[in-house]
Scaffold this motif. Structure first.
Motif, PDB file in Angstrom:
ATOM      1  N   SER A 133     -11.233   2.417  -2.874  1.00 33.85           N
ATOM      2  CA  SER A 133     -10.003   3.197  -2.923  1.00 33.85           C
ATOM      3  C   SER A 133      -9.089   2.629  -3.995  1.00 33.85           C
ATOM      4  CB  SER A 133      -9.265   3.030  -1.589  1.00 33.85           C
ATOM      5  OG  SER A 133      -9.458   4.117  -0.781  1.00 33.85           O
ATOM      6  N   ARG A 135      -5.172   3.174  -6.106  1.00 32.62           N
ATOM      7  CA  ARG A 135      -3.898   3.888  -6.058  1.00 32.62           C
ATOM      8  C   ARG A 135      -3.655   4.537  -7.417  1.00 32.62           C
ATOM      9  NH1 ARG A 135      -2.722  -0.852  -4.090  1.00 32.62           N
ATOM     10  NH2 ARG A 135      -1.481  -1.354  -5.939  1.00 32.62           N
ATOM     11  N   LYS A 163      -6.323   8.329  -2.954  1.00 33.53           N
ATOM     12  CA  LYS A 163      -5.781   9.114  -1.846  1.00 33.53           C
ATOM     13  C   LYS A 163      -4.256   9.073  -1.878  1.00 33.53           C
ATOM     14  CE  LYS A 163      -8.015   6.473   1.017  1.00 33.53           C
ATOM     15  NZ  LYS A 163      -8.637   5.809   2.170  1.00 33.53           N
ATOM     16  N   ASP A 164      -3.616  10.082  -1.257  1.00 32.11           N
ATOM     17  CA  ASP A 164      -2.161  10.004  -1.104  1.00 32.11           C
ATOM     18  C   ASP A 164      -1.842   9.298   0.210  1.00 32.11           C
ATOM     19  OD1 ASP A 164      -2.475  11.765   0.973  1.00 32.11           O
ATOM     20  OD2 ASP A 164      -1.509  13.464  -0.012  1.00 32.11           O
ATOM     21  N   GLU A 165      -0.532   9.286   0.581  1.00 32.98           N
ATOM     22  CA  GLU A 165      -0.139   8.525   1.775  1.00 32.98           C
ATOM     23  C   GLU A 165      -0.802   9.081   3.040  1.00 32.98           C
ATOM     24  OE1 GLU A 165       2.164  10.091  -0.286  1.00 32.98           O
ATOM     25  OE2 GLU A 165       2.036   8.314  -1.577  1.00 32.98           O
ATOM     26  N   GLY A 166      -1.015  10.403   3.047  1.00 34.58           N
ATOM     27  CA  GLY A 166      -1.596  11.035   4.240  1.00 34.58           C
ATOM     28  C   GLY A 166      -3.117  10.982   4.245  1.00 34.58           C
ATOM     29  N   ARG A 167      -3.722  10.094   3.424  1.00 34.74           N
ATOM     30  CA  ARG A 167      -5.169   9.938   3.299  1.00 34.74           C
ATOM     31  C   ARG A 167      -5.858  11.181   2.719  1.00 34.74           C
ATOM     32  NH1 ARG A 167      -6.614   8.851   8.875  1.00 34.74           N
ATOM     33  NH2 ARG A 167      -8.697   9.437   8.183  1.00 34.74           N
ATOM     34  N   ARG A 227      -8.653  15.293   4.676  1.00 37.88           N
ATOM     35  CA  ARG A 227      -8.495  13.846   4.547  1.00 37.88           C
ATOM     36  C   ARG A 227      -9.854  13.211   4.273  1.00 37.88           C
ATOM     37  NH1 ARG A 227      -4.853  13.695   9.710  1.00 37.88           N
ATOM     38  NH2 ARG A 227      -6.953  14.016  10.525  1.00 37.88           N
TER      39      ARG A 227
END
Lengths: 440, 440
Positions: A133, A135, A163-167, A227
């Motif tokens: 993963s 950022r 991924k964003d904060e909400g996976r 997600r």
């Protein structure tokens, strides 16, 4: 090896690829016995033994689990790739699984249980949560440093996921892109956002079709909220393709689908897998038989007609199987789809007319001149041949498409099924034509 | 798109994956026409158009080649991956190939000609010379710098190859290993030396088996002097697997092997591919027919026997097909090999005895009580059923193994072949038993 020279044997086999080590160990189990194999297995370095274990057949895995200590089991499970571990846990007996789960942390147990709950042929059962993963605001240098620290434990490092904060999955970036880019470039500017992905509940056949279409090394798996829950790598897909092909072959031969190896399967299970279709098809022959009975009058007058019956039924069956196989395979690889039904029919009609004509002419010559049965019998046989080949190829090509239309696997409409149907057609055509032409 | 808004259409389709762009272009060619498709194709960026071109079917490729300038052809060929270019050149008409070769440098021409000379299903025809070469005394930092400069033009950067002065392969190192290692480590200390490779003349089926066994992303291809000549990547193997499976299906249905798509193939070619086997099998039925003729005396006395003939022949054929398919597939995936012939025979004998017994009993009940033909006819039919099922499963399992033993593809010993043979056995068994039991 016999002389207890385990350490020398170990040094020797460690030179080989892990897959080959597993094969050697399998042979040791079979030829020398499980006890010595376990001693040899124990001499392997921890990381190698975990990988070798993953490649062993299930019964050898169980035998080894039962022969080593709980601590050693723990080590193997810790060292294994997550997706291999899930495969092993799915197959092991429940008491062994409990033994292993008991040793895991709470978090691990939760993850394992989630993965064990996906249906056996779903994308979920193939995936691994061990991906890299990144950022989106990382630089290339930071991303590479991150990969350097985590890379060895991940299933693949060649595709990385952002991924964003909400996976939710934002994008992917390949290691190739990272390696050829300058250190201060931001990951966000490199990532692909138009991502091809599969759903966790998609069937493994759809997953392998996606791999074949795009030639990916890995594909992200998402849940219904998009997600990211895991990834599937191409090496696992190679096994899936083999499994799916075997399944098609089994269906097309009228055998119940099973992933068990031929020799490992018990006689009783073989009977159970093969008897139902044989029985169903046999019943269809009751109809064929009663058609023949109803034409008994014709038959008893011209008994020579019986001699040509196997040829007509056999050629009908073979012609139908050819068409069915070509259409089933064409649909499987995407060359033919349901909209092409008109084109397929028109093609089969022309092909079958030409084939039927050639075979009829050859038979006419044989029956008239070689066997000397006269033109009326020859005409009966040859006329039937033409009608039967055309009917068989029409049935053979249309039935799989019809099955697909109504949601039945087209592979079930192969040789055995087609042969039974064309046999009925053959018998009716033959005797009806005989009644008409021979005037009985 | 209709309204000549090509640039908007281009922007729209450029969002998609290259494979999907090729599909869209194919639809444009089919639905709107080649002229407009070429205009659209020309608006694509050079690197995208080369990739899209590689994914188009061969007739669309020829149409586009004929519609664009020599300069544009040159650009496409320059941008294409080497292995894709070879695939395209293999399929294009000779005059188009000449047109392209004429534009290449002498060195390129030499390389292209070498690659075009490998047999169509050999490892050589699948490989690409575009791999990353490292020297064994490079440090990791130097290796990564080298990959950074060359990586974009190579088929893969994830496996790198180290050769000696004589171009012999010394070892391989994965990009993963390089990325997780420290900058000053020397490549030699990281590389694997026990390399799994294939020979340039190996059949593509063996290559795909190697990929399946080891789960590699790429495999090196060497010549007879063990010099590295190219690499094959896993994405190309996915296509090979599909091709090989189609070939097996075709052989098993008695159709000549062809890689042409069902709908693209002319009626004439379809006839040519299907007729030979139908003819051969039909001839086998001449023997079956003459057996029946020789039992005409039996038949004319108990005409009801004919009614059960299709059931016996059909069930024999189906039983034999089941066994043949399971054994053929078992050998293809490596579950069964020639040494297992005894185990297979013993298993089939037990399975067929049980299946034969069940089907015989069901028929006995039907013939005696439902149809009321009396126990002697029932005994004839049921005794034949038992013998036929056992014989069919024995023939069905042994014939593919025998074929493999003498070097014939076992897939040729599938349903049609087995059914013809079991039909002969069925007829002989049935009438011989009838003569004996009914005392005719």
């Amino acid at each position: 090896l016999e002389g207890k020279k385990y350490s020398r044997a170990r040094d020797e086999i460690l030179k080989a690829n892990t897959v080959d080590i597993a094969e050697i160990l399998e042979e040791v189990i079979e030829d020398i016995g499980i006890e010595k194999a376990i001693i040899l297995f124990r001499t392997l370095p921890k990381d190698v033994s975990a990988e070798v274990f993953a490649y062993l057949p299930i019964d050898d895995q169980v035998a080894i689990i039962n022969g080593i200590t709980d601590r050693e089991i723990q080590h193997i499970i810790d060292e294994m790739d997550f997706d291999d571990m899930i495969d092993v846990l799915e197959e092991l007996p429940a008491n062994v699984v409990d033994k292993i789960l008991e040793k895991s942390t709470k978090e691990e147990r939760r993850l394992i249980n989630t993965f064990l709950n996906y249906p056996e042929t779903s994308a979920g059962s193939l995936m691994t949560p061990d991906y890299i993963s990144l950022r989106k605001n990382m630089t290339v240098a930071e991303a590479l440093a991150h990969i350097k620290s985590e890379g060895m434990d991940r299933e693949t490092v060649y595709t990385c996921y952002i991924k964003d904060e909400g996976r939710k999955l934002l994008g992917i970036v390949s290691l190739r892109t990272l390696v050829v880019s300058d250190d201060d470039v931001v990951v966000e500017s490199l990532m692909h956002e138009d991502i091809i992905y599969v759903n966790v509940l998609d069937d493994q056949e759809d997953v392998s079709d996606t791999f074949k279409k795009y030639g990916f090394l890995a594909i992200p798996v998402v849940d219904n909220e998009k997600r990211l829950v895991g990834i599937i790598t191409v090496d696992d897909i190679l096994d899936v393709i083999d499994e799916e092909t075997t399944e098609d072959f089994q269906k097309m031969a009228g055998v119940a689908v099973s992933t068990e190896e031929y020799l490992d399967m018990s006689v009783w299970k073989h009977v159970k897998n093969r008897l139902p279709w044989l029985f169903v098809l046999m019943c269809s022959y009751i109809i064929t038989g009663s058609i023949i009975t109803s034409f008994e009058a014709v038959l008893s007058q011209v008994i020579v007609l019986v001699a040509y019956l196997p040829m007509l039924m056999g050629t009908g069956g073979n012609s139908g199987s050819q068409s069915a196989t070509l259409v089933i395979r064409g649909m499987a690889v995407g060359d033919v789809d349901l909209r092409d039904v008109g084109k397929v029919l028109w093609k089969e009609l022309r092909v079958s007319f030409m084939i039927g004509l050639v075979l009829s002419l050859l038979n006419f010559i044989r029956i008239c001149w070689v066997e000397g049965h006269g033109p009326w019998i020859a005409l009966t046989v040859c006329g039937s041949m033409l009608v039967i080949v055309i009917a068989a190829k029409t049935i053979g090509s249309m039935l799989p498409m019809g099955a697909k239309k109504v949601g039945i696997d087209p592979a079930l409409m192969a040789s055995p099924m087609i042969a039974s149907l064309t046999d009925m057609v053959s018998v009716v055509t033959y005797f009806a034509l005989a009644t008409f032409i021979l005037g009985i």
